[in-house]
Enzyme design. Structure first.
Site, PDB file in Angstrom:
ATOM      1  N   GLU A 442       0.788  -1.245   0.000  1.00  0.00           N
ATOM      2  CA  GLU A 442       0.000   0.000   0.000  1.00  0.00           C
ATOM      3  C   GLU A 442       0.813   1.286   0.000  1.00  0.00           C
ATOM      4  O   GLU A 442       0.257   2.366   0.213  1.00  0.00           O
ATOM      5  CB  GLU A 442      -1.023  -0.002   1.161  1.00  0.00           C
ATOM      6  CG  GLU A 442      -2.048  -1.124   1.016  1.00  0.00           C
ATOM      7  CD  GLU A 442      -3.170  -1.131   2.066  1.00  0.00           C
ATOM      8  OE1 GLU A 442      -3.080  -0.381   3.044  1.00  0.00           O
ATOM      9  OE2 GLU A 442      -4.129  -1.903   1.884  1.00  0.00           O
ATOM     10  N   GLU A 539      -7.126  -7.542  -1.549  1.00  0.00           N
ATOM     11  CA  GLU A 539      -7.549  -7.279  -0.165  1.00  0.00           C
ATOM     12  C   GLU A 539      -8.962  -6.738  -0.173  1.00  0.00           C
ATOM     13  O   GLU A 539      -9.258  -5.795  -0.918  1.00  0.00           O
ATOM     14  CB  GLU A 539      -6.658  -6.218   0.502  1.00  0.00           C
ATOM     15  CG  GLU A 539      -5.404  -6.709   1.140  1.00  0.00           C
ATOM     16  CD  GLU A 539      -4.773  -5.648   2.068  1.00  0.00           C
ATOM     17  OE1 GLU A 539      -5.516  -4.818   2.619  1.00  0.00           O
ATOM     18  OE2 GLU A 539      -3.547  -5.679   2.215  1.00  0.00           O
TER      19      GLU A 539
END
Ligand SMILES: *[C@@H]1O[C@H](CO)[C@@H](O)[C@H](O)[C@H]1NC(C)=O
Ligand SMILES: *[C@@H]1O[C@H](CO)[C@@H](O)[C@H](O)[C@H]1NC(C)=O
Ligand SMILES: *[C@@H]1O[C@H](CO)[C@@H](O)[C@H](O)[C@H]1NC(C)=O
Ligand SMILES: *[C@@H]1O[C@H](CO)[C@@H](O)[C@H](O)[C@H]1NC(C)=O
Ligand SMILES: *[C@@H]1O[C@H](CO)[C@@H](O)[C@H](O)[C@H]1NC(C)=O
Ligand SMILES: *[C@@H]1O[C@H](CO)[C@@H](O)[C@H](O)[C@H]1NC(C)=O
Ligand SMILES: *[C@@H]1O[C@H](CO)[C@@H](O)[C@H](O)[C@H]1NC(C)=O
Length: 865
Positions: A442, A539
């Site tokens: 991320e 995710e």
């Protein structure tokens, strides 16, 4: 296994441990950590108990010293080279032997060796490892980095963690995470030994298969990492007896540490048996023998497992879409990744036993998963983790350990990261289970969407640091060390498109490219329109609470309510407890028992029901999207929900509780990841059923839709579609009818009074895949739903324990719980639309009918209000 001239003396076992002012002195196991030693010696209680994470904060603010005294055999001292080897030091330490400093460490993810020949003596030798507080170290490094901040600086208050974890090469979640406590560990978390040799030492052997499709030939690239006392000439023989392959080459190992590459060509007429992901074939392995001779003497002798499999990450133009595809091709076959994300299985890695790993990974495969992402805020897992993934056919998406932060790029930081990456790639690249390396978690998204409020003028500095770390260093090393699998810069990322945009895309969450992480807690999760139709969902998820038996181990009576201090203390995600109830309240009556304990356990249950149903809806949406492009989006080829496992007993996104107990979600995963799956949903008031198949052959299937009334157990009516061809690896609509027309043809039915189940069957009437369900209204609005008064009887037969259930009425989300009796049911959390149903219980420890009967509770939706 070891080269013949080498001698190894393990220094594992009992050491002594002391804090900086000497007030504490205790025995400590190596491998291990300070927290574990303090607990084993009775200085602290279970760190996971209640609020102990706060009470024991002092441990990692102190400095600690590990000491051991040992003698060495005379044969060792006469060797020409003696190394003191640490397989893992957590983290910042100076090492001294007999009072002389031999070196320093600053990276938990590196192996360290120090040459100590001259320092060893007869009789007692004293080895000392002085560990510096990781919290203090991180903060000092932050201070030294004065020119600009490297966010996020500190975790959110709700995590009750420590600051500046990005300044230390250590498990990033050890300073707290949104699912885990702050336990900045310190210790010798892997083995310590002396390694002595006269000629050379084999530090690492690795082998990666390379497939040349133009000539249909496999080659095996074998690397020997050797530490030679002096330049050594001779011959190396590589052989795979089972393939009838043997090859001898000249070798020259230069003095010092060198990498020596050999290529073993596999005879094209050999039928090489491949490694396949679970559900797609076997995981065949071969034995590779490596022997090195100098002047006729065996100086090198090792054997290792070799698997053949090819992996490609396909990013190509897509017809009808502005973007690029994003999917994995294993041995030439496109494969949909089904699975979850892996986090560290314990705050204290010394407690992650082989049994814990096996149980979790077997649970993944038992739920029809074929992939796991080893998330970048944890650790590069131990060898056994990857060995088991190899054996079970689990594809691993391997992040490098950088997560949710910017990172410094000082020379010494880059240097230690470089060594970490080299070592980890060399250690892990022989595992066929690892199908991709990924630079970080991320951090592209954090920069692109400005998580840290970086002023526009300073943005170039951070972009430059980003490219320096992940592109110029990590990517460059991976490309040099491993040509056998793809490298991705981040997750989520737009992949090739991010690269085009200078490695940080304007929108790394773009569903037309790469992978996507997507979370929304407040939008209605039963509505598939709220989910992005991404190429690859790496995710997504929803929180739930673990069961009462799991919480019971770390709490006391006053903690057992949803608004207790304990309940909010364990929740590390801002407003998480409220979000779960808000999402649940969209479709369910919330528990309102007047008995406080019952109300608490019912609330735990309803959060699991909510989570299971939400992740089911989202995952089924991704699976049915694999063959379609709609509005430029689709061709989804991966669904890895967040998260598989837990690090402690607390609310989180996991489907398996700390301790191994399956949540309702994990039982649901067993169905929603089934190789053949019917997916039902409504589009504009029309019911559609898709047949999803991961099989390697075409099927002919029809959908059978059964309408039930909430108020009685006998079906109201059944609708069957025509047989349709479902090609291998595809999702095909097989049933379509407006809901109104379907119900009108069913006499007594309306949305609030009826519900649907459906399954697939072949031309012979044989059911394929699980039975699924679709609600026509929220269960809280269902008319005629009664309390089913389910009775249960536990029995034992040759194959184990069974539970026979009898219900007087339709019962949604029937949940069997046997408290702390470890094990799992053959199915659980199911919709009961029959009077009787029998499930099996697979016990993981000895138990009895009496114990199970006494422990068993059965809950269904109407029992909680
Ligand atoms: C020694 O350190 C411990 C732990 O940090 C602390 O609790 C204790 O008060 C210290 N003792 C002395 C004598 O300074
Ligand atoms: C730990 O060691 C550092 C560096 O030597 C020192 O500055 C610090 O005061 C020590 N901490 C304690 C609690 O003694
Ligand atoms: C390959 O195998 C075939 C059949 O066993 C054998 O005849 C041939 O010599 C082998 N080729 C090489 C290069 O080893
Ligand atoms: C909860 O914690 C607060 C603050 O620490 C404390 O004042 C309060 O007494 C606690 N409540 C209970 C029920 O333990
Ligand atoms: C369950 O038991 C209750 C209380 O005895 C009764 O009122 C109810 O009708 C029963 N439910 C069914 C479906 O039989
Ligand atoms: C269903 O279960 C009830 C109660 O256990 C039992 O009496 C009955 O025989 C069962 N019916 C069938 C068809 O198995
Ligand atoms: C609990 O909620 C249900 C459904 O809203 C309601 O019918 C029932 O009366 C409530 N019970 C209590 C004890 O408040």
């Amino acid at each position: 296994f070891r080269p013949v001239t080498e001698l190894t003396v393990s220094l594992n076992g009992k050491w002594t441990l002391s804090n900086s002012n000497g007030s504490l002195l205790l025995p400590a196991e190596v491998p291990g950590c300070v927290h574990s030693a303090l607990q084993q010696q009775g200085f602290i209680l279970d760190p996971y108990f209640r609020f102990n994470d706060l009470s024991y904060r002092w441990i990692s603010l102190d400095n600690w010293t590990y000491t051991t005294t040992f003698t060495v055999p005379p044969q060792l001292r006469v060797k020409r080279k003696v190394l003191l080897v640490f397989d893992g030091v957590d983290t910042v330490a100076s090492v001294s032997l007999n009072g002389v400093t031999v070196g320093k460490t600053d990276n938990m993810f590196r192996r360290y060796d120090f040459s100590v020949s001259d320092l060893l003596k007869d009789g007692d030798n004293v080895l000392e490892v002085n560990l510096l507080s990781p919290v203090v170290y991180a903060s000092e490094r932050r201070k030294a980095h004065s020119s600009y901040r490297v966010p996020p600086e500190c975790p959110p208050d709700v995590q009750k963690g420590e600051c500046h974890v990005n300044f230390i090469r250590k498990e990033q979640s050890s300073f707290s995470w949104d699912w885990g406590p702050s336990f900045p560990t310190m210790g010798l978390w892997k083995g310590v030994q002396l390694e002595a040799f006269d000629i050379l030492q084999l530090v690492q052997v690795s082998s990666v298969p390379l497939y040349d499709s133009s000539v249909s030939q496999w080659k095996l690239q074998v690397e020997l990492h050797v530490d030679a006392v002096q330049t050594t000439n001779g011959r190396v023989t590589l052989s795979i007896p089972e393939l009838g392959t043997e090859q001898t080459s000249q070798m020259q190992f230069l003095q010092g540490k060198t990498k020596n590459s050999f290529v073993l060509n596999i005879n094209t007429s050999s039928q090489v048996k491949l490694w396949w992901p679970s559900g797609h074939g076997d995981q065949h392995f071969y034995r590779l023998a490596v022997r090195g001779f100098q002047d006729g003497f065996l100086v090198l002798n090792t054997e290792s497992k070799v698997y053949f499999r090819a992996v490609e990450l396909v990013q190509e133009p897509v017809v009808g879409s502005p973007g690029l595809s994003f999917y994995f091709r294993i041995n030439g076959k496109p494969i949909f990744l089904k699975g979850s994300n892996w986090i560290p299985a314990h705050s204290f890695q010394d407690r992650v036993t082989p049994a814990v790993l096996r149980n979790l990974l077997q649970s993944a495969v038992d739920a029809n998963m074929n992939g796991l992402r080893v998330w970048g805020g944890g650790v590069y897992e131990q060898d056994l983790f990857y060995d088991i993934c190899d054996e079970l056919g689990i594809m691993v998406w391997q992040d490098f350990m950088f997560a949710c932060a910017m990172y410094p790029t000082e020379d010494d930081f880059i240097q230690t990261v470089r060594e970490e990456v080299v070592q980890q790639v060399r250690r892990l690249k022989s595992h066929p289970s690892i199908i991709i390396w990924s630079g970080n978690n991320e951090n592209e998204a954090a920069l692109a969407t400005d998580w840290f409020n970086i002023p526009a003028a300073q943005r170039p500095t951070y972009l430059k640091d980003y490219v320096t770390l992940y592109v110029d260093n990590i990517r460059q090393i991976v490309q040099e060390e491993d040509q056998s699998r793809p490298f991705l810069i981040s997750s989520p990322t737009n992949g090739a498109e991010s690269e085009q945009e200078g490695w940080v895309a304007a929108n790394p969450y773009d569903p037309h490219y790469g992978d996507v992480h997507f979370y929304s807690y407040t939008l209605d999760c039963w509505d598939w329109r709220t989910f992005p139709r991404t190429r690859f969902a790496s995710e997504y998820g929803f929180q739930s609470w673990p069961s009462f038996s799991t919480l019971h181990l770390v709490s006391v009576k006053e903690d057992w309510s949803y608004d207790s201090n304990f309940t909010s203390h364990r929740q590390h995600h801002e407003a998480g407890n409220q979000q779960m109830l808000l999402q649940a309240a969209l479709h369910f009556n919330l528990p309102n028992s007047t008995d406080p304990l019952r109300r608490f356990t019912d609330t735990l249950y309803i959060t699991q029901v909510m989570q299971a149903q939400c992740v089911k809806t989202q995952t089924e949406f991704y699976r049915r999207s694999r063959s379609e492009i709609i509005g430029g989006e689709g061709q989804t080829m991966g669904a890895l929900y967040w998260q598989l496992n837990d690090i402690w007993q607390a609310p989180s996104w996991s489907s398996i509780e700390f301790g191994g107990k399956w949540k309702m979600l994990h039982y649901f995963a067993q169905s929603f990841f089934a190789p053949v799956l019917p997916v039902g949903f409504e589009d504009d008031e029309t019911l559609l059923v898709y047949a999803v198949s991961d099989l390697s052959h075409d099927l002919k299937l029809r959908a059978v839709v059964t309408v039930y009334s909430w108020s009685e157990l006998d079906p109201v009516c059944t609708r069957t579609s025509d047989l349709l061809t479902v090609p291998e690896g595809s999702a095909v609509p097989v049933f379509k009818q407006p809901v109104a027309a379907l119900l009108a043809g069913c006499g007594r039915c309306s949305r609030p009074t009826c519900l649907l189940t459906f399954h697939l069957e072949d031309g012979g009437g044989q059911q394929q895949g699980p039975t699924n369900h679709h609600f026509l209204c929220s269960p809280k609005d269902a008319q005629g739903l009664k309390t089913p008064n389910i009775t249960a009887k536990v029995q034992q037969d040759e194959s184990g324990f069974t539970v026979s259930l009898h219900s007087a009425s339709v019962a949604p989300f029937v949940w069997l719980d046997v408290g702390n009796v470890a094990g799992r049911f053959s199915s659980n959390g199911f919709l009961m639309v029959s009077r009787n149903r029998t499930v099996r219980f697979d016990a993981w420890r000895p138990t009895s009918v009496a114990e199970l009967s006494a422990s068993l509770t059965v809950t269904s939706l109407t029992d909680v209000y």
